[in-house]
Design a protein around this motif. Sequence first.
Motif, PDB file in Angstrom:
ATOM      1  N   THR A 604      64.783  66.385  -8.586  1.00  0.00           N
ATOM      2  CA  THR A 604      66.120  65.880  -8.894  1.00  0.00           C
ATOM      3  C   THR A 604      66.802  65.314  -7.655  1.00  0.00           C
ATOM      4  N   VAL A 605      67.655  64.316  -7.917  1.00  0.00           N
ATOM      5  CA  VAL A 605      68.431  63.659  -6.862  1.00  0.00           C
ATOM      6  C   VAL A 605      69.865  63.528  -7.354  1.00  0.00           C
ATOM      7  N   PRO A 606      70.812  63.312  -6.438  1.00  0.00           N
ATOM      8  CA  PRO A 606      72.196  63.101  -6.880  1.00  0.00           C
ATOM      9  C   PRO A 606      72.303  61.898  -7.814  1.00  0.00           C
ATOM     10  N   CYS A 607      73.154  61.982  -8.803  1.00  0.00           N
ATOM     11  CA  CYS A 607      73.341  60.871  -9.732  1.00  0.00           C
ATOM     12  C   CYS A 607      73.823  59.629  -8.988  1.00  0.00           C
ATOM     13  N   GLY A 608      73.454  58.483  -9.502  1.00  0.00           N
ATOM     14  CA  GLY A 608      73.886  57.238  -8.896  1.00  0.00           C
ATOM     15  C   GLY A 608      72.817  56.176  -9.001  1.00  0.00           C
ATOM     16  N   THR A 609      73.129  55.023  -8.442  1.00  0.00           N
ATOM     17  CA  THR A 609      72.203  53.898  -8.442  1.00  0.00           C
ATOM     18  C   THR A 609      71.497  53.838  -7.098  1.00  0.00           C
ATOM     19  N   TYR A 610      70.195  53.674  -7.144  1.00  0.00           N
ATOM     20  CA  TYR A 610      69.383  53.621  -5.929  1.00  0.00           C
ATOM     21  C   TYR A 610      68.715  52.246  -5.849  1.00  0.00           C
ATOM     22  N   ASP A 611      69.406  51.337  -5.206  1.00  0.00           N
ATOM     23  CA  ASP A 611      68.963  49.958  -5.115  1.00  0.00           C
ATOM     24  C   ASP A 611      68.227  49.736  -3.798  1.00  0.00           C
ATOM     25  N   PRO A 612      67.079  49.012  -3.810  1.00  0.00           N
ATOM     26  CA  PRO A 612      66.387  48.726  -2.545  1.00  0.00           C
ATOM     27  C   PRO A 612      67.270  48.005  -1.531  1.00  0.00           C
ATOM     28  N   ALA A 613      68.250  47.249  -2.025  1.00  0.00           N
ATOM     29  CA  ALA A 613      69.137  46.528  -1.112  1.00  0.00           C
ATOM     30  C   ALA A 613      69.971  47.475  -0.256  1.00  0.00           C
TER      31      ALA A 613
END
Length: 828
Positions: A604-613
């Motif tokens: 598990t990781v914190p909620c959110g968006t993980y964008d390569p940018a």
Amino acid sequence: MIWIRDRLRAARKHPYSVTFAATLFMLLIYSVIQGIYPFGEYTFLRKDLYHQYLPFLAELRRRLLTGQSLKYSFRLGMGASFYALFVYYLTDPLNLLSVVIPEEYLLEYMTFIAYIKMSLGASFMCRYLRYRGKGERTVYAVMLGICYGLSGFLAAYDWNVMWLWGIALAPLVLMGAEKIADGERAVLYTLTMTLTVMSNYYIAMVTGIFLIPYFLTLCFDNFRGIRNTLVSWLKLFFSTLLAGGLSAFLLVPEAWAIMQTSFAGGDFPDGLEFYMSIPTLMMRSLAAAGVETGLSHEPNIYASVVVLSFAALFFLGRKFSLEQKITRALLLVLFYFSFNTNLLEYIWHGMNYPDSLPARQGFLFVAVLLITAYEGLDGAGRLGGLRLGIAAFIPAVFLVTAIVFCRDDSHVTDHMWIINTVFIILYLGFFVFRVFFGKGYTCKGVYVLCMILMAELLLNFNITSERNVSREGYFAHTKSFAALRDMAESDNRLNQGHFTRFDAVDERIRNDACLTGYNGDAFFSSTLGEAAEDFYGSFGMKSSRVHCMATGLTPFTGALLGIDYVLADEFRNNETDYDVAFYTGEYDDDYLYRSMYMLPFGYTVPCGTYDPADVAMAADPVKRQNIVALRLAGEPVFEEADITDASYGKGHAEFTVSCDGHYYAYITGEADEIKEYTSRSDEAWGTFDEMKYRSIMDLGRLESGDRVRLESEGDGEDEWDGESDIGIYRFIPENMVRVEEALGNTSLTLTEFEDDRIEGIIDLPKGRSLVLAMPYDEGWEVVADGYEKVEPERFYGYLMKLDLTPGLHQISLVYHIPYLIPGIIISA
């Protein structure tokens, strides 16, 4: 001589079987000369047969025997569509017979079926030539058919077993197209084109592109009026559509898979560029010219030097009209330009530039050249001595031109000039005395001509298609890695015993996971998704359009990818130089190490968006990993190394470390191979090759006061230079422990794990998302609690992330081959 005479007599009644048998016999002689097992210690392995085709066939055989899914496989890198790989590499129906072949002889089976396909190609070419010649000149059809089966193109690409059916069937496809042009039925064309598409769509595409100009010449040479010509074109068009439609259950899903790769959406050339001179192209038609399978554009178009004389007879003879000679010349010129210009190369290769393996349409040029040679021989009896003399000296013109202009070409050797000179002189004798133009096939001149031709073809094949991979060396680690795999899987409880992933330090076989049978992290295939290339490259691991390797792996990226164990071909001391994985066991001369820092398959990781940018702005991949670690657990896992007495130069760096720890380095400049030396030994501790891929260098565990020297072994051009081109980092193990705890404390408990079906349970805390150590793929259908469909998202562009509501969930993932159903409907 007697054997040749008997074969030529047999050629009258059984030309196709004679052509097949003669080609196969010569290939067996080739095996004896090369020492290919069982005639010696070497193998037929070369290029992609080494890395791809044999491992992929081993994986297919394993799945057929065990009943595993043909839809998806976790032995293809981190996981990939096996169906897409099957369509691209393995649709040859003879591959299905591998289930009855003992595993230890699978390589020999692939060698044998390669020989069978090449021999069939020779026989099919003989059949087409006899069709064009109305059954006349059978011996010459046999001879030229053998030239096709042992051409320079096949000497260069005989290892490319996935192309061989398409190459073998090409003469029958052309014959079927000619039947259509002559007003006959389209049965042969439809059948052979369908088989070509199903066996390898890429060669089918190349053949289909060629059919446009070729069919134009056929219609022009045998013009039957505008209406009949239009009907022929429509018949060809709809027959091609039918062939594609019958193959749609393969083509449609494969088209989707290719669209996920870096090969999709190539840019059309901005301008016209020429690659080589006309003399270089002429040199490529000579015997013993070194084959080109790399980044050079030189085509492999040899078909025997005497074929050049025979083809010249077509243009010098009186049997064919000027218009027919012009259309044939234009067709040959089109090939020469397609080999030599970027625009036509881009079109021929499916609106893309190949990474290697140039001039993939070369086998079709050889076919046209042989057709021209056959027709030239058909009309040679009417020629006078002057025209025969001109034709006889054509190979000499090619040779002299190559000697004058191509002496510095990397494919040219001194023995090449000698070999061509000898054979040109021998063939010249036949033109001078006109022996083989006498009536009847018992003419001694024809017997001798066949012997010389077969000697030339066999000599060229042996010189240009050498084998040097030993059988023992190739399979050196297979048995021990399999034993270590079993050892690890019986011990691993991280994923409830359902799943174990390995990293193999030895990358000699890039798809070793398929060959040996374990879940790996490396993948070398044209079906590799662009997302894998970007992710691996962004975080400092080796990647390109066709492969992703774990070279440059760190404890942090290894944990994110769910790597549990390391398979190593040399012992590494945990106390002195290797403290990121600990020794677990060994078998023969290979070793098993368990990763020191491990995350389960689902963490598990914190909620959110993980964008390569979000990490792209970082200067190098080590700093990108720190950005990700800070976001996931609030701790960096690397720090800039405290070094003293540093000195830098072109392709050189030397420094002393100030504290104990595990160190990594990254070069931002250009380099080829870099070696690491430490003050502990005069010998190189590590060698980092293929640094053009900009992978992180693992310098190992160093102690305070150790002196390290990094030396580039490249050619001295465009190399890294100075402190600004290199970063030295120390791994922070205590922070990595915190990352491991933050991500792994709540994890997915696996209850079922198959390649195409995964089930598990997780009690998800508030504010957390589930990440699976597998690539995002639209084919995965995710359902929570038996009814709620979940739309997966991308974790830094590559891994799969699931956003779920807090609480206890039953997760089910099922893989469906994207666009298979529409493909089946079209085929039906």
